[in-house]
Design a protein around this motif. Structure first.
Motif, PDB file in Angstrom:
ATOM      1  N   ALA A   8       0.808  -1.220   0.000  1.00 47.23           N
ATOM      2  CA  ALA A   8       0.000   0.000   0.000  1.00 47.23           C
ATOM      3  C   ALA A   8       0.840   1.268   0.000  1.00 47.23           C
ATOM      4  CB  ALA A   8      -0.910  -0.001   1.230  1.00 47.23           C
ATOM      5  N   THR A   9       2.168   1.137   0.071  1.00 44.98           N
ATOM      6  CA  THR A   9       3.023   2.319   0.111  1.00 44.98           C
ATOM      7  C   THR A   9       3.629   2.593  -1.250  1.00 44.98           C
ATOM      8  OG1 THR A   9       4.951   0.992   0.715  1.00 44.98           O
ATOM      9  CG2 THR A   9       3.618   1.876   2.514  1.00 44.98           C
ATOM     10  N   PRO A  10       3.945   3.841  -1.565  1.00 49.37           N
ATOM     11  CA  PRO A  10       4.527   4.200  -2.863  1.00 49.37           C
ATOM     12  C   PRO A  10       5.851   3.491  -3.142  1.00 49.37           C
ATOM     13  CG  PRO A  10       3.748   6.160  -1.712  1.00 49.37           C
ATOM     14  CD  PRO A  10       3.666   5.027  -0.741  1.00 49.37           C
ATOM     15  N   HIS A  11       6.619   3.230  -2.097  1.00 50.75           N
ATOM     16  CA  HIS A  11       7.923   2.594  -2.289  1.00 50.75           C
ATOM     17  C   HIS A  11       7.855   1.094  -2.040  1.00 50.75           C
ATOM     18  CE1 HIS A  11       7.473   3.716   1.921  1.00 50.75           C
ATOM     19  NE2 HIS A  11       8.370   2.810   2.239  1.00 50.75           N
ATOM     20  N   GLY A  12       6.642   0.530  -1.998  1.00 54.21           N
ATOM     21  CA  GLY A  12       6.482  -0.881  -1.698  1.00 54.21           C
ATOM     22  C   GLY A  12       7.161  -1.804  -2.686  1.00 54.21           C
ATOM     23  N   ALA A  13       7.067  -1.499  -3.982  1.00 58.74           N
ATOM     24  CA  ALA A  13       7.680  -2.356  -4.996  1.00 58.74           C
ATOM     25  C   ALA A  13       9.193  -2.443  -4.794  1.00 58.74           C
ATOM     26  CB  ALA A  13       7.355  -1.831  -6.388  1.00 58.74           C
ATOM     27  N   ARG A  14       9.800  -1.330  -4.463  1.00 59.39           N
ATOM     28  CA  ARG A  14      11.240  -1.313  -4.243  1.00 59.39           C
ATOM     29  C   ARG A  14      11.610  -2.131  -3.004  1.00 59.39           C
ATOM     30  NH1 ARG A  14      13.739   2.189  -0.949  1.00 59.39           N
ATOM     31  NH2 ARG A  14      11.991   3.660  -1.058  1.00 59.39           N
ATOM     32  N   LEU A  15      10.818  -2.005  -1.946  1.00 60.01           N
ATOM     33  CA  LEU A  15      11.104  -2.738  -0.728  1.00 60.01           C
ATOM     34  C   LEU A  15      10.979  -4.240  -0.923  1.00 60.01           C
ATOM     35  CD1 LEU A  15       9.237  -0.572   1.941  1.00 60.01           C
ATOM     36  CD2 LEU A  15      11.705  -0.739   1.611  1.00 60.01           C
ATOM     37  N   ARG A  16       9.980  -4.655  -1.707  1.00 56.71           N
ATOM     38  CA  ARG A  16       9.726  -6.084  -1.860  1.00 56.71           C
ATOM     39  C   ARG A  16      10.798  -6.796  -2.662  1.00 56.71           C
ATOM     40  NH1 ARG A  16       4.609  -4.068  -2.533  1.00 56.71           N
ATOM     41  NH2 ARG A  16       4.617  -4.390  -4.790  1.00 56.71           N
ATOM     42  N   LYS A  17      11.643  -6.057  -3.337  1.00 54.64           N
ATOM     43  CA  LYS A  17      12.712  -6.677  -4.106  1.00 54.64           C
ATOM     44  C   LYS A  17      13.892  -7.075  -3.229  1.00 54.64           C
ATOM     45  CE  LYS A  17      11.704  -4.224  -8.432  1.00 54.64           C
ATOM     46  NZ  LYS A  17      12.212  -3.241  -9.417  1.00 54.64           N
ATOM     47  N   ARG A  18      13.896  -6.617  -2.005  1.00 48.08           N
ATOM     48  CA  ARG A  18      15.033  -6.875  -1.120  1.00 48.08           C
ATOM     49  C   ARG A  18      14.695  -7.995  -0.133  1.00 48.08           C
ATOM     50  NH1 ARG A  18      17.641  -1.408   1.096  1.00 48.08           N
ATOM     51  NH2 ARG A  18      19.097  -3.006   1.836  1.00 48.08           N
ATOM     52  N   ARG A  19      15.407  -9.108  -0.251  1.00 49.57           N
ATOM     53  CA  ARG A  19      15.190 -10.240   0.649  1.00 49.57           C
ATOM     54  C   ARG A  19      16.230 -10.232   1.764  1.00 49.57           C
ATOM     55  NH1 ARG A  19      12.048 -14.399  -0.734  1.00 49.57           N
ATOM     56  NH2 ARG A  19      13.288 -15.768   0.588  1.00 49.57           N
ATOM     57  N   GLY A  20      15.852 -10.768   2.909  1.00 47.13           N
ATOM     58  CA  GLY A  20      16.802 -10.942   3.992  1.00 47.13           C
ATOM     59  C   GLY A  20      17.311  -9.654   4.609  1.00 47.13           C
ATOM     60  N   ARG A  21      16.508  -8.615   4.574  1.00 44.71           N
ATOM     61  CA  ARG A  21      16.916  -7.360   5.203  1.00 44.71           C
ATOM     62  C   ARG A  21      16.951  -7.552   6.721  1.00 44.71           C
ATOM     63  NH1 ARG A  21      15.565  -1.481   4.276  1.00 44.71           N
ATOM     64  NH2 ARG A  21      14.857  -2.129   2.225  1.00 44.71           N
ATOM     65  N   LEU A  22      18.050  -7.135   7.353  1.00 42.66           N
ATOM     66  CA  LEU A  22      18.183  -7.253   8.799  1.00 42.66           C
ATOM     67  C   LEU A  22      17.799  -5.945   9.460  1.00 42.66           C
ATOM     68  CD1 LEU A  22      21.590  -9.153   9.151  1.00 42.66           C
ATOM     69  CD2 LEU A  22      19.278 -10.104   9.179  1.00 42.66           C
ATOM     70  N   LEU A  23      16.907  -6.034  10.441  1.00 39.79           N
ATOM     71  CA  LEU A  23      16.523  -4.854  11.207  1.00 39.79           C
ATOM     72  C   LEU A  23      17.431  -4.702  12.421  1.00 39.79           C
ATOM     73  CD1 LEU A  23      12.634  -5.166  11.268  1.00 39.79           C
ATOM     74  CD2 LEU A  23      14.042  -3.839   9.704  1.00 39.79           C
ATOM     75  N   LYS A  24      17.395  -3.538  13.019  1.00 41.14           N
ATOM     76  CA  LYS A  24      18.120  -3.324  14.263  1.00 41.14           C
ATOM     77  C   LYS A  24      17.429  -4.119  15.359  1.00 41.14           C
ATOM     78  CE  LYS A  24      19.664   0.289  17.443  1.00 41.14           C
ATOM     79  NZ  LYS A  24      19.649   1.756  17.751  1.00 41.14           N
ATOM     80  N   PRO A  25      18.179  -4.947  16.109  1.00 43.51           N
ATOM     81  CA  PRO A  25      17.529  -5.763  17.155  1.00 43.51           C
ATOM     82  C   PRO A  25      17.083  -4.914  18.338  1.00 43.51           C
ATOM     83  CG  PRO A  25      19.903  -5.970  17.311  1.00 43.51           C
ATOM     84  CD  PRO A  25      19.632  -5.171  16.054  1.00 43.51           C
ATOM     85  N   VAL A  26      16.043  -5.389  19.017  1.00 45.16           N
ATOM     86  CA  VAL A  26      15.578  -4.733  20.242  1.00 45.16           C
ATOM     87  C   VAL A  26      16.190  -5.480  21.417  1.00 45.16           C
ATOM     88  CG1 VAL A  26      13.591  -4.035  21.604  1.00 45.16           C
ATOM     89  CG2 VAL A  26      13.428  -4.088  19.106  1.00 45.16           C
ATOM     90  N   LYS A  27      17.125  -4.859  22.080  1.00 49.89           N
ATOM     91  CA  LYS A  27      17.851  -5.500  23.173  1.00 49.89           C
ATOM     92  C   LYS A  27      17.134  -5.281  24.505  1.00 49.89           C
ATOM     93  CE  LYS A  27      22.306  -4.998  20.836  1.00 49.89           C
ATOM     94  NZ  LYS A  27      23.700  -4.512  20.943  1.00 49.89           N
ATOM     95  N   PRO A  28      17.440  -6.148  25.496  1.00 56.78           N
ATOM     96  CA  PRO A  28      16.858  -5.941  26.834  1.00 56.78           C
ATOM     97  C   PRO A  28      17.201  -4.546  27.347  1.00 56.78           C
ATOM     98  CG  PRO A  28      17.913  -8.085  26.703  1.00 56.78           C
ATOM     99  CD  PRO A  28      18.288  -7.360  25.449  1.00 56.78           C
ATOM    100  N   SER A  29      16.234  -3.913  27.978  1.00 58.11           N
ATOM    101  CA  SER A  29      16.416  -2.543  28.449  1.00 58.11           C
ATOM    102  C   SER A  29      17.211  -2.502  29.759  1.00 58.11           C
ATOM    103  CB  SER A  29      15.054  -1.884  28.661  1.00 58.11           C
ATOM    104  OG  SER A  29      15.190  -0.664  29.353  1.00 58.11           O
ATOM    105  N   HIS A  30      18.365  -1.835  29.735  1.00 63.88           N
ATOM    106  CA  HIS A  30      19.138  -1.674  30.963  1.00 63.88           C
ATOM    107  C   HIS A  30      18.354  -0.825  31.971  1.00 63.88           C
ATOM    108  CE1 HIS A  30      22.715  -3.638  29.463  1.00 63.88           C
ATOM    109  NE2 HIS A  30      22.698  -2.884  28.380  1.00 63.88           N
ATOM    110  N   LYS A  31      17.572   0.100  31.460  1.00 65.51           N
ATOM    111  CA  LYS A  31      16.779   0.960  32.330  1.00 65.51           C
ATOM    112  C   LYS A  31      15.728   0.151  33.084  1.00 65.51           C
ATOM    113  CE  LYS A  31      14.040   5.235  32.244  1.00 65.51           C
ATOM    114  NZ  LYS A  31      13.489   6.314  31.368  1.00 65.51           N
ATOM    115  N   VAL A  32      15.045  -0.758  32.369  1.00 67.31           N
ATOM    116  CA  VAL A  32      14.041  -1.604  33.007  1.00 67.31           C
ATOM    117  C   VAL A  32      14.705  -2.544  34.010  1.00 67.31           C
ATOM    118  CG1 VAL A  32      12.348  -3.450  32.639  1.00 67.31           C
ATOM    119  CG2 VAL A  32      12.427  -1.491  31.072  1.00 67.31           C
ATOM    120  N   GLU A  33      15.832  -3.136  33.614  1.00 68.46           N
ATOM    121  CA  GLU A  33      16.537  -4.044  34.519  1.00 68.46           C
ATOM    122  C   GLU A  33      16.990  -3.328  35.787  1.00 68.46           C
ATOM    123  OE1 GLU A  33      20.796  -6.315  34.829  1.00 68.46           O
ATOM    124  OE2 GLU A  33      19.911  -6.143  32.836  1.00 68.46           O
TER     125      GLU A  33
END
Length: 325
Positions: A8-33
């Protein structure tokens, strides 16, 4: 869900051509700990104050009842001493009956803060990587609610176990001291040692459960977005378990855990799951935006995740308690 959004996004076609994209991981919060650790240490401090200010003075006065007489233990003293100290420890324990309410409040807050950290981190990661805001799609019902409740109940039990184990160890120490006819000074040192052990266990609970909640919430949230794979990442230091180090950089599926379990499941594990995006698959979604497979997988994960939280028995000497990240 992400596949539907990218279409549904204008850049969707471009995004779908990229496989195996790695996102930034969400690490345990030191503040919460840190917050959780401070709350649990406050509970331990209350226990230690009771022992120091009320129990120890009474034990000093009772020392003649169980001190050594020549080379033999005063048997009559033991008989007189035992019910007195047992009754006193039981009385002190009853005075902490309000731990139930404290445990519920702390567990609820820790669970809520951990989930908020994951949601905010995953939202920011998605926005930075594929320019899509997923915040409106992160429901608090369904599988995530089941996982949150499992985490809350597990943490209530762990928090309540802190005074329970403390008084149990206290009673054992006093009883053994009495039987051996040891000096009061030795008993005082042992009670301090028990307090130190209890503090260490409280810190471990805060650290371990923050990681477990982070891993479990990441798992459910990623599945809800249609992310069925992740890349394993360790903390990269000398305390990483050998089998976890072997997983580093490897890609796994959420529906097929490696022999080690998923990141964060083992006691004191601080490994994280880096989301792997594949946006060129086939769409198979209902009105909710979940894929049919994703719904089934997430429900299965939610149903069994309580066992993961309970895998930590709470003993500070448990395997991996000293590191294993």
């Amino acid at each position: 869900m992400l596949l539907n959004l990218t279409q549904a996004t204008p850049h969707g076609a471009r995004l779908r051509k990229r496989r195996g994209r790695l996102l930034k991981p969400v690490k345990p919060s030191h503040k919460v700990e840190l917050w959780y650790k401070q709350q649990l240490l406050a509970v331990v401090a209350q226990l230690r104050n009771i022992a120091r200010e009320e129990l120890l003075p009474e034990l000093r006065q009772l020392e003649p009842l169980y001190a050594k007489t020549s080379d033999a233990i005063a048997k009559d003293g033991i008989t007189a001493f035992s019910p007195i100290v047992t009754s006193r420890i039981a009385d002190l324990k009853r005075r902490l009956g309000g731990i139930e309410g404290v445990a519920r409040r702390l567990a609820e807050a820790a669970t809520r803060r951990s989930l908020q950290t994951v949601d905010e981190g995953l939202t920011a990661s998605m926005k930075a990587s594929i320019e899509i805001d997923i915040s409106g799609f992160l429901s608090r019902s369904g599988p995530i609610q089941q996982v949150s409740e499992a985490a809350r109940l597990a943490n209530v039990r762990l928090i309540k176990s802190i005074p329970e184990q403390y008084f149990e160890r206290l009673g054992d120490a006093v009883g053994k001291n009495m039987e051996r006819g040891m000096r009061f000074e030795d008993l005082a040192k042992e009670i301090e040692r028990i307090g130190d052990v209890t503090e260490s266990r409280a810190k471990l609970i805060a650290r371990d459960q923050t990681s477990k909640m982070n891993g479990a919430f990441n798992q459910i949230r990623q599945l809800s977005l249609g992310i069925d794979k992740y890349q394993w990442q360790t903390s990269g230091d000398e305390r990483v378990r050998d089998d976890h180090a072997a997983n580093d950089g490897e890609t796994f599926r959420w529906d097929k855990a490696p022999a080690t379990g998923h990141p964060g499941e083992a006691v004191n594990c601080r490994c994280v799951a880096i989301p792997v995006l594949d946006l060129d698959g086939d769409v198979d979604a209902g009105s909710s935006g979940w894929s049919v497979g994703g719904i089934a997988m997430a429900a299965a994960v939610a149903a069994g995740i309580g066992a993961m939280f309970e895998s930590f028995a709470g003993d500070s000497s448990a395997p991996g308690a000293g590191g294993g990240r």
